[in-house]
Each structure stands twice: as structure tokens, then as C-alpha cells.
Design a protein around this motif. Structure first.
Motif, PDB file in Angstrom:
ATOM      1  N   UNK A  32      -1.646   6.213  -5.557  1.00  0.00           N
ATOM      2  CA  UNK A  32      -0.711   6.716  -6.570  1.00  0.00           C
ATOM      3  C   UNK A  32       0.575   7.162  -5.878  1.00  0.00           C
ATOM      4  N   UNK A  33       1.716   6.919  -6.503  1.00  0.00           N
ATOM      5  CA  UNK A  33       2.970   7.308  -5.859  1.00  0.00           C
ATOM      6  C   UNK A  33       3.119   8.824  -5.758  1.00  0.00           C
ATOM      7  N   UNK A  34       3.853   9.235  -4.753  1.00  0.00           N
ATOM      8  CA  UNK A  34       4.147  10.658  -4.566  1.00  0.00           C
ATOM      9  C   UNK A  34       4.857  11.202  -5.800  1.00  0.00           C
ATOM     10  N   UNK A  35       4.677  12.481  -6.011  1.00  0.00           N
ATOM     11  CA  UNK A  35       5.389  13.236  -7.047  1.00  0.00           C
ATOM     12  C   UNK A  35       5.141  12.682  -8.451  1.00  0.00           C
ATOM     13  N   UNK A  36       3.885  12.280  -8.682  1.00  0.00           N
ATOM     14  CA  UNK A  36       3.467  11.791 -10.003  1.00  0.00           C
ATOM     15  C   UNK A  36       4.353  10.654 -10.510  1.00  0.00           C
ATOM     16  N   UNK A  37       4.860   9.848  -9.585  1.00  0.00           N
ATOM     17  CA  UNK A  37       5.663   8.689  -9.967  1.00  0.00           C
ATOM     18  C   UNK A  37       7.108   8.994 -10.295  1.00  0.00           C
ATOM     19  N   UNK A  38       7.556  10.219 -10.040  1.00  0.00           N
ATOM     20  CA  UNK A  38       8.966  10.565 -10.238  1.00  0.00           C
ATOM     21  C   UNK A  38       9.780  10.182  -9.007  1.00  0.00           C
ATOM     22  N   UNK A  78       4.427   6.973   6.141  1.00  0.00           N
ATOM     23  CA  UNK A  78       3.171   7.642   6.523  1.00  0.00           C
ATOM     24  C   UNK A  78       2.078   7.430   5.486  1.00  0.00           C
ATOM     25  N   UNK A  79       1.940   6.180   5.042  1.00  0.00           N
ATOM     26  CA  UNK A  79       0.891   5.761   4.110  1.00  0.00           C
ATOM     27  C   UNK A  79       1.013   6.401   2.725  1.00  0.00           C
ATOM     28  N   UNK A  80       2.214   6.833   2.362  1.00  0.00           N
ATOM     29  CA  UNK A  80       2.477   7.390   1.035  1.00  0.00           C
ATOM     30  C   UNK A  80       3.559   6.556   0.359  1.00  0.00           C
ATOM     31  N   UNK A  81       3.340   6.203  -0.896  1.00  0.00           N
ATOM     32  CA  UNK A  81       4.290   5.431  -1.687  1.00  0.00           C
ATOM     33  C   UNK A  81       5.304   6.365  -2.334  1.00  0.00           C
ATOM     34  N   UNK A  98       1.567  -2.653  -3.400  1.00  0.00           N
ATOM     35  CA  UNK A  98       2.677  -2.232  -2.533  1.00  0.00           C
ATOM     36  C   UNK A  98       2.245  -2.215  -1.068  1.00  0.00           C
ATOM     37  N   UNK A  99       1.007  -1.817  -0.827  1.00  0.00           N
ATOM     38  CA  UNK A  99       0.530  -1.639   0.540  1.00  0.00           C
ATOM     39  C   UNK A  99       0.279  -2.971   1.245  1.00  0.00           C
ATOM     40  N   UNK A 100       0.345  -4.075   0.496  1.00  0.00           N
ATOM     41  CA  UNK A 100       0.211  -5.414   1.081  1.00  0.00           C
ATOM     42  C   UNK A 100       1.567  -6.121   1.224  1.00  0.00           C
ATOM     43  N   UNK A 101       2.622  -5.544   0.651  1.00  0.00           N
ATOM     44  CA  UNK A 101       3.949  -6.153   0.742  1.00  0.00           C
ATOM     45  C   UNK A 101       4.591  -5.821   2.093  1.00  0.00           C
ATOM     46  N   UNK A 102       5.371  -6.761   2.614  1.00  0.00           N
ATOM     47  CA  UNK A 102       6.110  -6.508   3.852  1.00  0.00           C
ATOM     48  C   UNK A 102       7.300  -5.611   3.522  1.00  0.00           C
ATOM     49  N   UNK A 110      -7.860   7.001  -5.586  1.00  0.00           N
ATOM     50  CA  UNK A 110      -6.591   6.940  -6.324  1.00  0.00           C
ATOM     51  C   UNK A 110      -5.464   7.740  -5.678  1.00  0.00           C
ATOM     52  N   UNK A 111      -5.778   8.856  -5.054  1.00  0.00           N
ATOM     53  CA  UNK A 111      -4.723   9.675  -4.439  1.00  0.00           C
ATOM     54  C   UNK A 111      -4.033   8.939  -3.306  1.00  0.00           C
TER      55      UNK A 111
END
Length: 170
Positions: A89-95, A117-120, A39-43, A85-86
Motif C-alpha cells: 500500500x502506498x505511504x500516507x494512505x495514498x495521498x 527503501x521499499x516504500x511506494x 509498481x515493485x516489478x517496474x524499472x 498489504x502494508x
């Protein structure tokens, strides 16, 4: 010396007690088997437009984190994840981030994403993405305020609506 370690132990054990379960759907993988590092490499697309589709992981390139198996498209992405990993990993345990902002744990569609802000952050449906994007900072603030109270709850066991994974299956 013991009195110096006691506060650190209390802080660590309270963090462990609050660890929630990662959302895992029918694929058996966190984030439906999609590569969270990719995800962090996608535009990123502008707010109000669809994001690029997530990158499917490979069932032979995996790592364990937060009680779940994450799949990756490359060994390099797996290694980057294992190093921190933190961060990936997506915020809120992927929810669903919008669901958390409303006080609940609901599934999230890996193709409905945004990095802030660098969080998925992931969301559940295209309609929910619209609500999320109306006030992303405000919704993050609400979600952060709710998360401490719902994080210890079990992960959602619901199916992601209108979603068919192209990522690997067991």
C-alpha cells in the motif's frame, strides 16, 4: 497476566485510533484502480525523469484494505498484497507524499510514483514531483513528522488534477 496484556492493548488501540482513510478518487478504487504490487516489478527511472506508467488493475481482481478496494492486474499480485498489504500500500494512505511533507492531505496521481527503501510514494503533479525529488530524504523526514498529526483527518475528497484513469471503473 492482565498487566502483561495491557501495554499491548494500549499500543494496538492507539494505532487503530490513528488509522486514516485511504484516498479513493472517482474510480471508487484506492490508487485509482492501479495495481500497487506491480509498481515493485517496474524499472524505476532515474530522479529527474518520468517513471513508467502504472499498471491498471482489473475490477474483478480486488482486495479490501484500510477501508478501500484495491484492484490488481493478476490474482498472484492480489495474493501477494493479501499476504502483506502494508508492504505494498502506498505511504500516507495514498495521498501525495510531498503534500504530507507540507502538512496536508491532497490527492496523488498513480503515474507519479517512486519507491524509496521499499516504500511506494505517490505525488500529485509533475511540478510537485520536481519539488519532491529536490530532497527526497528530507521530504520523507518532513512527511513522517507531519503524518501523525494529520493521519486521523478525513481523506482528501479532491480530484487529481490533469489525470484520467485507464484503470477499471465500477
Amino acid at each position: 497476566m492482565k498487566w502483561l496484556l495491557a501495554p499491548a492493548f494500549v499500543a494496538l488501540s492507539s494505532t487503530i485510533a490513528l488509522a486514516g482513510d485511504q484516498y479513493v478518487d472517482e474510480t471508487g478504487f484506492a490508487v485509482s484502480g492501479y495495481d500497487v504490487v506491480a509498481y515493485f516489478d517496474l524499472a524505476q527511472s532515474p530522479v529527474g525523469t518520468a517513471q513508467p506508467e502504472a499498471v491498471p488493475g482489473n475490477a474483478d481482481i480486488t482486495a479490501e484494505y484500510n477501508g478501500a478496494t484495491f484492484a490488481f492486474s493478476t490474482e498472484e499480485n492480489r495474493d501477494a498484497f493479501l499476504a502483506n498489504p502494508a508492504r505494498f500500500a502506498p505511504a500516507y494512505d495514498g495521498h501525495c507524499a510531498y503534500g504530507v511533507s507540507r502538512g496536508g492531505k491532497v490527492p496523488a496521481n498513480p503515474n507519479l510514483w517512486r519507491i524509496v527503501d521499499d516504500t511506494l510514494y505517490l505525488n500529485i503533479t509533475k511540478n510537485v514531483v520536481g519539488f519532491w525529488e529536490e530532497d527526497i530524504p528530507g521530504n520523507i523526514t518532513l512527511a513522517e513528522g507531519n503524518w501523525g498529526g494529520i493521519e486521523p483527518d478525513p481523506a482528501s475528497e479532491n480530484t487529481i488534477p490533469s489525470f484520467s484513469s485507464t484503470a477499471p471503473l465500477n
